[in-house]
Design a protein around this motif. Structure first.
Motif, PDB file in Angstrom:
ATOM      1  N   HIS A 150       0.860  -1.187   0.000  1.00 56.90           N
ATOM      2  CA  HIS A 150       0.000   0.000   0.000  1.00 56.90           C
ATOM      3  C   HIS A 150       0.890   1.228   0.000  1.00 56.90           C
ATOM      4  N   GLY A 151       1.148   1.761  -1.192  1.00 56.43           N
ATOM      5  CA  GLY A 151       2.025   2.908  -1.306  1.00 56.43           C
ATOM      6  C   GLY A 151       3.398   2.572  -1.851  1.00 56.43           C
ATOM      7  N   GLU A 152       3.904   1.374  -1.520  1.00 62.13           N
ATOM      8  CA  GLU A 152       5.218   0.959  -1.995  1.00 62.13           C
ATOM      9  C   GLU A 152       5.172  -0.494  -2.448  1.00 62.13           C
ATOM     10  N   GLU A 201      -0.360   5.023  -5.541  1.00 59.47           N
ATOM     11  CA  GLU A 201      -1.105   6.231  -5.162  1.00 59.47           C
ATOM     12  C   GLU A 201      -1.897   6.041  -3.865  1.00 59.47           C
ATOM     13  N   LYS A 202      -1.831   4.850  -3.278  1.00 59.41           N
ATOM     14  CA  LYS A 202      -2.585   4.487  -2.078  1.00 59.41           C
ATOM     15  C   LYS A 202      -4.095   4.506  -2.317  1.00 59.41           C
TER      16      LYS A 202
END
Length: 412
Positions: A150-152, A201-202
């Motif tokens: 989530h994000g990475e 982009e989450k």
């Protein structure tokens, strides 16, 4: 309203358009806030971008502007906001038909402080005991880890993980002998294409349960400001004895509560597990907006309403399930299922030649789930398990753990 709806985001719509519009023009109308449309093959009929690949659409109607609605009929899929009616609509020039589509299920989590709190207030003591036992047994038998992307996430890891996602889906629906639209190549390529940028982009997350480094259960979820939408989920059927589907939901609930997500949305469609775990049910609907003053739009919208109502009738009669089973049978040759039975290992002579085998190799794929049943039944660990092929005409394997051993005979 859904705050920061991922299915109307620029990223989701742009990738969906790339895969499905094939150069067709997108249209936006001032009277239909936060939605975009494309014109269908039927003149005057516009469908919402994203169509039926969204997991929940909401929208706002603005007052009429410059006669944009003249002669138009708009079909909007997967609407989950039912507070809007034709009478309360801000746009008096538009008529509205609402047609029930799929049932929806979700868990409201804002009143629970932990997974344990949720389990205590949602399940009977006997059910809680079984669920805890499944989870404990899984974690005792295998080196289990839970990873949330989530994000990475590296592009390479995403690619290999998503490929495993597809393999597990194919395996799952081959067992069920039913077609799954997510596996259609065009649809799958869209999911794979859109998921990675939305994770960065989450606006999406990939939840992965692993045995060592091997994914054994995956969930692709989209994220709004306050809601986790379970979009596609699968578990490895070789772990069926451990009730891996329920364990995965427990991990999801724990993550949502720990990270202050008030709603875990199981999205559209009925499945038994959704009724067991959810604490709120709702309905998805088609919304058909049409120009009240246009006879053509009135006729088209009325016809469309009746067709969609009939389609929902067939769905409620479960004829769509029969259709998916039929299409699966057309695409796949009939396979003889592999059955097995445990036999007394004393019947195997000590002088019998036995060769150790690796159950992770493709030629022994049917044996893997049987071995995992053995681990569950005898509370053994995978690292201690040795499997031998008994020499002879019969398909017999010798399973040896730290505490138990048995023979398995395979038959077709």
């Amino acid at each position: 309203m859904i705050k920061s709806n991922p299915f109307t985001s620029e990223t989701f719509i742009s990738y969906w358009s790339k895969h499905f519009l094939h150069g067709k023009e997108k249209h936006t109308f001032n009277f239909a806030k936060n939605l975009s449309f494309y014109q269908s093959k039927i003149p005057g009929l516009y469908l919402n971008a994203g169509k039926n690949l969204t997991k929940g659409i909401d929208y706002e109607l603005n007052p009429p502007c410059d006669g944009e609605e003249k002669g138009k009929t708009l079909l909007i899929h997967d609407v989950i906001d039912f507070s809007r009616t034709e009478e309360s609509s801000k746009n008096k020039a538009l008529g509205l038909y609402t047609v029930k589509q799929y049932p929806g299920f979700m868990i409201k989590l804002d009143s629970f402080g932990s997974l344990e709190d949720f389990m205590t207030r949602s399940f009977k003591k006997s059910s809680r005991y079984k669920l805890r036992k499944y989870k404990k047994r899984l974690e005792e038998c295998f080196p289990i880890s839970f990873k949330v992307y989530h994000g990475e996430m590296s592009e390479e890891e995403f690619g290999t993980t998503f490929d495993q996602f597809r393999l597990l889906l194919e395996k799952r629906f081959a067992e069920k002998k039913i077609s799954n639209n997510n596996l259609d190549i065009e649809e799958w390529n869209f999911y794979k294409d859109v998921a990675y940028p939305m994770i960065l982009e989450k606006k999406a997350a990939l939840f992965v349960l692993k045995n060592n480094n091997e994914p054994i259960s995956l969930t692709l979820a989209y994220l709004s400001e306050d809601r986790v939408f379970d979009a596609i989920t699968v578990f490895d059927i070789d772990y069926a004895k451990f009730h891996l589907g329920s364990i995965k939901i427990m991990y999801l609930i724990e993550w949502c509560i720990s990270n202050n997500w008030p709603i875990l949305d199981f999205s559209k469609g009925y499945f038994d597990y959704k009724t067991r775990w959810s604490n709120e049910k709702f309905d998805f609907a088609y919304h058909i907006l049409y120009d009240k003053k246009s006879p053509r739009a009135q006729l088209l919208s009325f016809t469309l309403k009746n067709l969609l109502t009939f389609k929902q009738y067939l769905r409620e009669k479960k004829l769509n399930d029969s259709f998916h089973r039929f299409t699966y049978a057309l695409k796949n040759n009939k396979e003889n299922p592999t059955n097995y039975s445990f036999v007394e290992h004393e019947s195997v002579s000590p002088e019998t030649i036995m060769n150790q085998v690796d159950i992770c190799k493709s030629e022994f794929c049917t044996l893997k789930g049987i071995c995992f049943d053995f681990l569950y039944l005898y509370q053994e660990q995978q690292k201690d398990l040795k499997v031998f092929k008994v020499d002879g005409p019969e398909n017999i394997f010798f399973l040896v753990g730290q505490k138990a051993k048995t023979c398995v005979k395979l038959t077709t």
